[in-house]
Design a protein around this motif. Structure first.
Motif, PDB file in Angstrom:
ATOM      1  N   UNK A   1     -28.446   3.957 -14.429  1.00 35.51           N
ATOM      2  CA  UNK A   1     -28.414   4.752 -15.657  1.00 35.51           C
ATOM      3  C   UNK A   1     -28.789   6.201 -15.369  1.00 35.51           C
ATOM      4  N   UNK A   2     -29.694   6.411 -14.417  1.00 37.05           N
ATOM      5  CA  UNK A   2     -30.077   7.775 -14.045  1.00 37.05           C
ATOM      6  C   UNK A   2     -28.905   8.486 -13.373  1.00 37.05           C
ATOM      7  N   UNK A   3     -28.146   7.758 -12.588  1.00 36.08           N
ATOM      8  CA  UNK A   3     -26.959   8.326 -11.924  1.00 36.08           C
ATOM      9  C   UNK A   3     -25.906   8.713 -12.962  1.00 36.08           C
ATOM     10  N   UNK A   4     -25.673   7.827 -13.934  1.00 30.05           N
ATOM     11  CA  UNK A   4     -24.727   8.143 -15.008  1.00 30.05           C
ATOM     12  C   UNK A   4     -25.187   9.371 -15.799  1.00 30.05           C
TER      13      UNK A   4
ATOM     14  N   UNK B   1     -32.188  13.705 -10.257  1.00 29.09           N
ATOM     15  CA  UNK B   1     -31.916  15.057  -9.760  1.00 29.09           C
ATOM     16  C   UNK B   1     -30.774  15.121  -8.771  1.00 29.09           C
ATOM     17  N   UNK B   2     -30.492  13.996  -8.081  1.00 25.08           N
ATOM     18  CA  UNK B   2     -29.436  13.989  -7.058  1.00 25.08           C
ATOM     19  C   UNK B   2     -28.323  12.987  -7.358  1.00 25.08           C
ATOM     20  N   UNK B   3     -28.465  12.190  -8.425  1.00 23.75           N
ATOM     21  CA  UNK B   3     -27.410  11.251  -8.818  1.00 23.75           C
ATOM     22  C   UNK B   3     -27.195  10.134  -7.820  1.00 23.75           C
ATOM     23  N   UNK B   4     -28.268   9.594  -7.249  1.00 24.33           N
ATOM     24  CA  UNK B   4     -28.138   8.597  -6.191  1.00 24.33           C
ATOM     25  C   UNK B   4     -27.955   7.186  -6.733  1.00 24.33           C
TER      26      UNK B   4
END
Length: 304
Positions: free
Chosen positions: A251-254, A151-154
């Motif tokens: 991968x969540x950030x990408x 949700x925040x691209x951390x």
């Protein structure tokens, strides 16, 4: 090798104090220098940081290139150049023995991403797991962490260092401490905020040791999570849903950046949210979805 140890120690202090680099980055730079020291010792070469020649450095890089891939080799060359540039800066040397060495050319590696469906499946696979000693629901923590990553691209290092005092829910932002201790404010949506608030009720059940009172995400002993623990949680979830991809917290950030771009966000806004120093780094996401670019052309070009 005492002279090497002394100069490396001073270099580490320089990286920490004057360049404000993270502990992880300093460790990586130091590892490359340690490897060079081991090479010199094995070959019986007595050159110091101030006397080492470009020929010796070339020989070292040549030996290392047999053992590591091009990307690792390029990183090592960059790290060693930084060390000798530091010696130049401090007037310990007059030349940099790395100047004539070129790093191998690298193709730009496109990051793996997850679909929205994959993210939902991963989060949905988190089991309702309790710690018997205090009924601390690890599942609630893990769902909150993954929702915050996406949700925040951390970065994972930003996630595990997030503090209660960094949460500004009334304003719709969280404060993130990124590379080089640089801080930025990242918008947080109601969905992600909801999962953090649910987790906070679980967090209150923990007995928290002194020094960890402000840390947001804690293990069952009330201490901060490690990066490795977050990696393990995500790897296990990928196995659980039989996801045929090698994924990590990054991968969540990408996926965060790619999905924003696909839905019409501009690169400059994405750059600010990700905390990229240069927009060139953010531009990699433009290459991920050709279908999206085709749609942009059809929608916005005057001769469409």
């Amino acid at each position: 090798m005492d002279s090497w140890k002394s100069y490396i120690k001073n270099y580490q202090n320089y990286l920490k104090i004057e360049r404000s680099l993270s502990a992880n980055t300093i460790t990586n730079y130091s590892f490359d220098l340690q490897r060079l020291c081991e090479f010199l010792s094995e070959k019986g070469i007595s050159e110091t940081p101030l006397s080492i020649s470009d020929e010796t450095v070339k020989q070292f890089i040549y030996e290392v290139s047999k053992q590591v891939n091009a990307r690792s080799q390029a990183r090592m060359i960059s790290g060693l150049k930084s060390f000798f540039n530091y010696l130049l800066f401090e007037d310990y040397r007059k030349t940099n023995p790395m100047d004539l060495l070129e790093a191998p050319r690298l193709g730009r590696k496109l990051p793996d991403t997850l679909s929205i469906e994959d993210i939902d499946r991963l989060i949905g696979a988190i089991k309702n797991e309790n710690d018997d000693t205090n009924d601390y629901k690890l599942s609630v923590r893990n769902k909150s962490m993954l929702e915050t990553l996406y949700g925040c691209g951390l970065r994972v290092s930003e996630l595990v260092t997030l503090r209660l005092s960094d949460l500004f829910f009334d304003e719709g932002f969280i404060r993130v401490t990124g590379k080089g201790n640089k801080q930025r404010f990242v918008p947080i949506g109601p969905h992600t905020q909801k999962y953090i608030e649910i987790f906070l009720t679980e967090r209150n059940k923990l007995s928290i040791p002194k020094g960890h009172e402000d840390t947001l995400y804690l293990n069952r002993r009330g201490k901060g999570l490690t990066r490795a623990m977050v990696f393990t949680i995500i790897k296990n979830l990928a196995v659980e849903i039989n996801l045929q991809k090698s994924i990590s917290p990054h991968t969540f950030r990408h996926s965060f950046a790619t999905h924003l771009l696909e839905n019409g966000a501009d690169l400059r806004s994405i750059q600010l949210m990700l905390g990229h120093e240069s927009i060139t780094t953010t531009e990699i996401y433009v290459h991920l979805d050709r279908k999206h670019l085709t749609q942009v052309m059809r929608n916005f070009h005057p001769r469409r």
